[in-house]
Structures are given as structure tokens and as C-alpha cells.
Design an enzyme around this catalytic site. Structure first.
Site, short mmCIF file in Angstrom:
data_model
loop_
_atom_site.label_atom_id
_atom_site.label_comp_id
_atom_site.label_asym_id
_atom_site.label_seq_id
_atom_site.Cartn_x
_atom_site.Cartn_y
_atom_site.Cartn_z
N LYS A 2 0.84 -1.21 0.00
CA LYS A 2 0.00 0.00 0.00
C LYS A 2 0.88 1.26 0.00
O LYS A 2 0.62 2.21 -0.73
CB LYS A 2 -0.94 0.00 1.22
CG LYS A 2 -2.06 -1.03 1.11
CD LYS A 2 -2.85 -1.18 2.41
CE LYS A 2 -3.85 -2.33 2.29
NZ LYS A 2 -4.66 -2.55 3.51
N GLN A 32 -4.26 -1.16 9.81
CA GLN A 32 -4.31 -2.50 9.19
C GLN A 32 -4.93 -3.50 10.16
O GLN A 32 -4.56 -3.57 11.34
CB GLN A 32 -2.88 -2.93 8.79
CG GLN A 32 -2.83 -4.24 8.02
CD GLN A 32 -3.50 -4.20 6.65
OE1 GLN A 32 -3.61 -3.15 6.03
NE2 GLN A 32 -3.96 -5.34 6.18
N ASP A 69 -10.74 3.55 4.53
CA ASP A 69 -11.00 2.11 4.47
C ASP A 69 -12.50 1.83 4.41
O ASP A 69 -12.92 0.72 4.10
CB ASP A 69 -10.44 1.43 5.72
CG ASP A 69 -9.24 0.55 5.43
OD1 ASP A 69 -9.16 0.02 4.30
OD2 ASP A 69 -8.38 0.41 6.32
N1 GUN Z 1 -7.03 -6.36 6.46
C1 GUN Z 1 -7.46 -7.08 5.39
N2 GUN Z 1 -8.00 -6.27 4.46
C2 GUN Z 1 -7.91 -5.01 4.94
C3 GUN Z 1 -8.27 -3.74 4.42
O1 GUN Z 1 -8.82 -3.59 3.33
N3 GUN Z 1 -7.99 -2.68 5.24
C4 GUN Z 1 -7.41 -2.82 6.45
N4 GUN Z 1 -7.20 -1.72 7.17
N5 GUN Z 1 -7.05 -3.98 6.96
C5 GUN Z 1 -7.31 -5.08 6.21
#
Ligand code: GUN
Length: 294
Positions: A53, A97, A120
Site C-alpha cells: 500500500k 491495518q 477504508d
Molecule cells: N485487512 C485485510 N484487508 C484489509 C483492508 O482492506 N484494510 C485494512 N485496514 N485492513 C485489512
């Protein structure tokens, strides 16, 4: 293989080039979109997602504020960091995350994020707005699936869609997006989960099957009808001594067999994954534009 591939990697390259051009224009106006990234602990999959990311941010010119915290970090300290990011004008989006370590209340942390920076789309305010069809940050993985379907010309109106998996991150929001009364919705959606009596009975009737169960080989060829559209959201690590890193990535779909029968299919890797990150970049750019009144 008779199915056509939905090339998420290629669609993502195209969209990221558009976003990069948009970020360049914003920078000429003195606006640099910023993403605050928080990773607690060192779960191997989470480390690789967060790294990907941040790399994607840097490639298109988004500033990212990297915060890698020890697994023992207290909930209080994490909430204080989120609060700082909420107040920081350089930060337009906050990404915590998931999953978080067990001693931290995930819902409490998600609730602490300013909905205006909730790129998110996990805050209950964002979820609620999305459900009632108001403008909101859409969660990245379901938004990625929707974009792949739309950009591959799949007809959603009236389509029978079966989603396998009911998570807050994928299954539930995706079902809501697909039933919206809109040209990018209007589908008939069924969600299957671990207590569904006969998953095959549902998937065999589906025009579109979306696998988001988090388990390899959840969808096998006998479970789909001829020419179905199959979207694989899963990313599972399978031990593989022939690989240098000791594992390989597979989705939730038995790709080798299902691709002989499906009409359209996403690969893993190179399907939903690159598009998920792209939707995060998209939300961050949108947030920066809103904050600057552009
Ligand atoms: N863990 C798995 N997928 C995601 C996501 O799209 N965003 C976040 N913050 N954590 C995750």
C-alpha cells in the site's frame, strides 16, 4: 482454460496512471494527499499488504506516514496516534491495518477514526451511509470487485450473485453495494457462510460467484454453472518447498478446474488484490480533494 481472464493488474495500472495525473494537478495547487498508515505487530501477510500500500502511494505521489508499532502496543497508545492523525491536516486518510492484536478492541479503534478520513470505509458512519445509498468512502476490497465487474462489462442488473463469505470487510458491504438501486447495482444477491446448509445449491444457480471465504479450494468446478463469472477475493498462503520464499499464493477458487468451465475469472495473484490497493489510493485522493474544497 476456456474462461477469459479479468486482468486486475492491468486495470489497476490504467487507473493508477489516471490517479497519478490527478495527484500531479493537485500538487500544482499546493495539495499533497496524505495517508496515515498504522500497523500493529508483525503478522507476515499484514506486513506485505502495508508495504504494498505504501509503495503504491509513493508511486502515484501520495505522501504516506508509516507507523509500525510493536505487537504489545496498548489500545490507549493506538487511540492517541489515531487522534493525532485525525487532527493532522497533512493526513487525509487513516489506515489501521486489520487484524489487530487480541488485546485491542478493533471496533473501538475503527470508531475513533474521523469518518472524514475513513478511507477504508470501515467506520459505522461510512457503512451506514453506504447502506442507505449516500455518498461515502466505499471499502476497498468490495469496491475493487465492483469495479472489476463493471470494467469487464458484466451485466449486474437482474444478475443472480452469490457471495461466499460474510465478513465485515468484504461479504456484507459487497452485498449492499450490489443491491443498490443504481446502474452499478440492481443485482439479486445471496450470501453463503459457514452455516449455510448447501453452498453448491446456491452457487450452481449463480451468474456471478464471488469467493471471499478465506480458504483455498472453497469453490470447485462442480459448484458453478457453465460460463459463470467467478471473482476470487481469497489470498491464501500454501506451503511450497519449490518456491524460494517457501510458499505460494492461491485464492479461494480451484483456478485450474474452475477456469475450464467459467466464462470470466480473476486470477490470484493479479486479480482483486491490485485493484483493492488502487481503491485505497482513489479514496485518499478523493478525501484530499474534499478537504481542500476542490
Ligand atoms: N485487512 C485485510 N484487508 C484489509 C483492508 O482492506 N484494510 C485494512 N485496514 N485492513 C485489512
Amino acid at each position: 482454460m476456456s474462461a477469459k481472464l479479468i486482468d486486475g493488474k492491468q486495470i489497476a495500472i490504467y487507473l493508477r496512471a489516471e490517479l497519478k495525473a490527478e495527484v500531479e494537478k493537485l500538487k500544482q495547487k499546493g495539495i499533497t494527499p496524505g495517508l496515515g498508515v498504522i500497523l500493529v505487530g508483525a503478522d507476515a501477510a499484514s506486513v506485505s499488504y502495508v508495504t504494498a500500500k505504501e509503495k503504491a502511494c509513493s508511486e502515484i505521489g501520495i505522501y504516506s506516514d508509516d507507523n509500525r508499532l510493536g505487537a504489545e502496543t496498548s489500545e490507549k497508545d493506538l487511540l492517541a496516534l489515531v487522534d493525532n492523525m485525525n487532527r493532522d491536516p497533512k493526513i487525509n486518510g487513516i489506515l489501521v491495518q486489520l487484524p489487530l492484536p487480541k488485546h485491542i478492541d478493533e471496533q473501538k479503534v475503527l470508531l475513533a477514526i474521523d469518518p472524514a478520513k475513513d478511507v477504508d470505509g470501515f467506520h459505522p458512519v461510512s457503512v451506514g451511509k453506504m447502506v442507505v445509498g449516500q455518498k461515502a468512502f466505499l471499502p476497498c476490497t468490495p469496491h475493487a470487485v465492483l469495479q472489476l465487474l463493471i470494467r469487464s462489462g458484466v451485466k449486474l442488473e437482474g444478475a443472480e450473485v452469490v457471495i461466499v463469505g460474510r465478513s465485515n470487510i468484504v461479504g456484507k458491504p459487497l452485498a449492499n453495494m450490489l443491491i443498490q438501486k443504481s446502474p452499478t447495482g440492481n443485482a439479486t444477491v445471496t450470501i453463503c457462510h459457514t452455516k449455510t446448509k448447501d453452498v453448491s445449491a446456491h452457487t450452481r444457480k449463480a451468474d456471478i460467484v464471488i469467493a471471499a471465504a478465506g480458504r483455498a479450494n472453497t469453490i470447485t468446478a462442480d459448484m458453478i454453472k457453465d460460463d459463470a463469472v467467478v471473482i476470487d477475493v481469497g489470498i491464501n498462503r500454501i506451503d511450497d518447498a519449490t518456491k524460494k520464499r517457501g510458499y505460494r499464493l492461491v485464492g479461494d477458487v480451484d483456478f485450474a478446474e474452475v477456469s475450464k468451465k467459467a466464462g470470466l475469472i480473476t486470477p490470484v495473484p493479479g486479480g482483486v488484490g491490485p485493484m483493492t490497493i488502487t481503491m485505497l489510493l482513489y479514496n485518499t485522493v478523493e478525501s484530499a480533494k474534499t478537504a481542500a474544497g476542490v
